[in-house]
Design an enzyme around this catalytic site. Structure first.
Site, mmCIF file in Angstrom:
data_model
loop_
_atom_site.group_PDB
_atom_site.id
_atom_site.type_symbol
_atom_site.label_atom_id
_atom_site.label_comp_id
_atom_site.label_asym_id
_atom_site.label_seq_id
_atom_site.Cartn_x
_atom_site.Cartn_y
_atom_site.Cartn_z
ATOM 1 N N HIS A 1 0.809 -1.218 0.000
ATOM 2 C CA HIS A 1 0.000 0.000 0.000
ATOM 3 C C HIS A 1 0.843 1.270 0.000
ATOM 4 C CE1 HIS A 1 0.429 -0.334 4.510
ATOM 5 N NE2 HIS A 1 0.522 0.982 4.393
ATOM 6 N N ASP B 1 0.201 -7.720 1.434
ATOM 7 C CA ASP B 1 0.496 -6.289 1.498
ATOM 8 C C ASP B 1 2.003 -6.034 1.510
ATOM 9 O OD1 ASP B 1 0.045 -3.602 1.506
ATOM 10 O OD2 ASP B 1 -0.385 -3.449 3.650
ATOM 11 N N SER C 1 4.712 2.431 7.852
ATOM 12 C CA SER C 1 4.408 1.296 6.985
ATOM 13 C C SER C 1 5.610 0.920 6.132
ATOM 14 C CB SER C 1 3.228 1.620 6.079
ATOM 15 O OG SER C 1 2.037 1.733 6.817
#
Length: 516
Positions: A131, A163, A240
Site C-alpha cells: 500500500h 500487502d 508502513s
C-alpha cells in the site's frame, strides 16, 4: 618644654603608633581568616573513561542494547516518497469550477504519500508494503537513505495478499539488514520499530511482542494472508514498510498496520513476520511474482463445538470444512471433517496460521500433514498446486480512458451524462456515499460510483477509492437503486461484512470488505 622632653614625647608617640598598627593588623588578619573558613572546597575528579562499560550496562539491563541496535539498523531503513493520483472532491460533493475540471482532464491533481522500507541486499533491493507504492505514478517513487542520499526507484513486484512489495534502487554497497527467524520470537520479547512516522525520518521506538498470529482483516484481498506479529512499539502513519527488529538487530517483521480509533498510535501495531515477508521477496526478485502453493481446502478455526464433534481432547488444530476436487488436499487423501494438527511438524492452531505455513511453499513442494481423523492421528503428504488467478472478465465501459502521460498513468473520469437520472445514497455508519447514474443504453439500469468518503470512517480506513465504479456488492451485480439499498442496509442491520468489487479511476479492479 625642654628639648629632652620633646624627644621623649616623640618616641612615645612612635611607640604608641607601632602598637596601634600591630593591634589593627592582628584584627584584620583574624577577619580574613574568619572569611576563608566559611568557603567550602569540593574536589572534582574528571575522567574520559565511563564508570560502566557498554558490556556492563548490557549485563545490567537489556534495554541498553537498544542503543547499539539503533546504530546498526537505522542506516538500513529508508524513507519512501510516492506520488499518487488523487481526487479533489470533498465529502459534500462540491467540486471546483468547470474550467478546473477541464484542467484535471489534462493535468489531474496528485498527492505525495510517505512510507518506509528495508534494504535487504547490498545491491539495492528494498522490502516495503504494497500500500506504500501500489498507486504510484510512473517514475513517482523516491527513496532517501539515512545519510540523505536520494535515489529514483522502480517497482520489482507486488503481492496484495500479504500487502508486501519489492522496489529497487540502482547502485551498490548499500547497508542491508540481517534477517531473523520470526518463528523463534515469543510474546514478551523486546522489539524495536524503525521507520518514518509523520515524515520524521529515522525514528526509533521500542516495545514488546504483544501477541502472535493476529488476524485483523485489514488487507483488502480475497486471498489475504494475515498472521501478524502484534507489538506495542509506537507505530504511526509513515511507519508502513519499516523494520521491526529484535535485540540482536535482526529483522523479524515488516510494520504494516495499526488498530486505532483516532487514526494514530494507541498501542496496537502489526507486522508481517519476516519469514513470510522474505519468502515473498525472494519470489518477486526471482520470478517477478509470488509463487504460492495451494492446498485446496476450506477451513475453520476450532471451537468447543467442533472439539465435541471431532472427539479431540482440547481446542487445537484447524478444521477442514470442505476439500476441493482435484486439489492437492484431495490427492493426498484429506477429507472434510478432518482436523489438520501440524504442517511439516509445526503446530497450526488457527486457520490463518495454516494459511501462513502453506504460503511459505511454492507449487510442486510437498508438505507433510499430521491429521486427526476418527480418533486417530494419521500422516500424509500433499504436493501443492499452483493458485489459478482468473483474469477479470472484460467489461464494456461507457466512457473513455484519457491518458495523462504517455506512460502508465491513466485517468478515467466519471462519465458526464446529460439529462441522465441521478440518485444519491448515503450510508452514515460506513462513512460512504454512492451516486447512481442512468445507463445511456438502458435508462432502467444504473451505474454506481463512490461519490464521497467521510474522514476516519470504515470506508476511509479500508481504503475505498473515491470515484471508483461499484461493480458488485457481496458478489451480486448491482444495477438498481433498490437492490443497492437493500443489500447494504441488511448488512448494516445484521452487522455482517460487506464486500465491494470496485474498478478504480486508474482501471484496476479491487475487492474491499467493510464491517459496519
Amino acid at each position: 618644654m625642654s628639648s629632652g622632653n620633646k624627644f621623649l614625647t616623640a618616641v612615645l608617640l612612635v611607640l604608641i603608633g607601632i602598637v596601634l598598627g600591630i593591634i589593627v593588623m592582628f584584627f584584620q588578619r583574624d577577619t580574613a581568616l574568619a572569611d576563608l573558613s566559611e568557603v567550602r572546597f569540593i574536589e572534582v575528579n574528571r575522567s574520559e573513561t565511563p564508570y560502566w562499560t557498554d558490556e556492563d550496562l548490557e549485563k545490567i539491563d537489556d534495554r541498553f542494547v537498544f542503543r547499539t541496535v539503533a546504530r546498526s539498523v537505522t542506516p538500513t531503513v529508508v524513507y519512501i516518497e510516492t506520488i499518487v493520483p488523487t481526487r479533489s472532491q470533498d465529502f459534500n460533493g462540491t467540486e471546483g469550477e468547470e474550467d478546473d475540471s477541464i484542467w484535471r482532464r489534462f493535468i489531474p491533481p496528485r498527492a505525495q504519500t510517505v512510507g518506509s522500507g528495508v534494504l535487504i541486499s547490498s545491491d539495492g533491493y528494498i522490502l516495503t508494503n504494497n500500500h506504500v507504492v501500489e498507486d504510484a505514478v510512473n517514475d513517482g517513487i523516491t527513496v532517501t537513505l539515512e545519510d540523505k542520499r536520494t535515489y529514483e526507484s522502480r517497482i520489482v513486484g507486488r503481492d496484495p495478499s500479504t500487502d508486501l512489495a519489492v522496489i529497487k534502487i540502482d547502485g551498490g554497497n548499500f547497508p542491508s539488514l540481517t534477517i531473523g527467524n520470526s518463528d523463534n520470537i515469543e510474546v514478551g520479547e523486546w522489539v524495536m520499530a524503525i521507520g518514518n512516522p509523520f515524515r520524521l525520518q529515522s525514528t526509533v521506538t521500542a516495545g514488546i511482542v504483544s501477541a502472535l498470529g493476529r488476524e485483523v482483516e485489514i488487507i483488502n484481498d480475497l486471498r489475504r494472508i494475515e498472521s501478524f506479529i502484534q507489538t506495542d512499539a509506537a507505530i504511526n502513519r509513515g511507519n508502513s514498510g519499516g523494520a521491526l527488529v529484535n535485540t540482536s538487530g535482526e529483522l523479524i517483521g515488516i510494520n504494516t498496520a495499526i488498530a486505532t480509533q483516532n487514526g494514530s498510535y494507541q498501542g496496537y501495531g502489526f507486522a508481517v513476520p519476516s519469514n513470510l515477508a522474505m519468502k515473498v521477496a525472494r519470489d518477486i526478485i526471482e520470478y517477478g511474482e509470488v509463487q504460492r502453493g495451494m492446498l485446496g481446502v476450506q477451513i475453520r478455526s476450532m471451537d468447543e463445538d467442533l472439539v465435541r464433534e471431532t472427539g479431540l481432547d482440547r481446542i487445537r488444530g484447524v478444521y477442514v470444512a470442505n476439500v476441493d476436487s482435484e486439489s492437492a488436499a484431495a490427492e493426498a487423501g484429506l477429507r472434510a471433517s478432518d482436523v489438520i494438527l501440524e504442517v511439516n511438524d509445526q503446530p497450526v492452531n488457527a486457520s490463518n496460521k495454516l494459511q501462513e505455513k502453506v504460503a511459505m511453499y511454492r507449487p510442486g513442494d510437498a508438505v507433510s500433514l499430521s491429521v486427526w481423523r476418527d480418533g486417530d492421528i494419521i500422516s500424509m503428504s500433499a504436493q501443492l498446486n499452483k493458485i489459478e488467478r482468473p483474469e477479470p472478465e472484460p467489461e464494456e465501459l461507457s466512457f473513455d480512458i484519457q491518458k495523462i502521460e504517455p506512460e502508465d498513468d491513466a485517468f478515467r473520469p466519471r462519465p458526464d451524462r446529460e439529462n441522465s437520472g441521478v440518485t444519491n445514497h448515503t450510508f452514515s455508519s460506513l462513512g460512504l456515499r454512492i451516486q447512481g447514474l442512468s445507463s445511456p443504453d438502458d435508462p432502467d439500469i444504473m451505474d454506481f460510483y463512490i461519490d464521497g468518503i467521510a474522514p476516519d470512517s470504515p470506508a476511509y480506513h479500508r481504503g475505498l477509492p473515491d470515484g471508483g465504479e461499484v461493480i458488485s456488492i457481496n458478489g451480486e451485480n448491482v444495477t438498481d437503486s433498490g437492490v443497492l439499498e437493500q443489500i447494504i442496509s441488511e448488512s448494516v442491520m445484521n452487522r455482517t461484512p460487506i464486500e465491494f468489487k470496485i474498478i478504480t479511476e486508474q482501471g484496476s479492479v479491487g475487492y474491499y470488505i467493510l464491517t459496519p
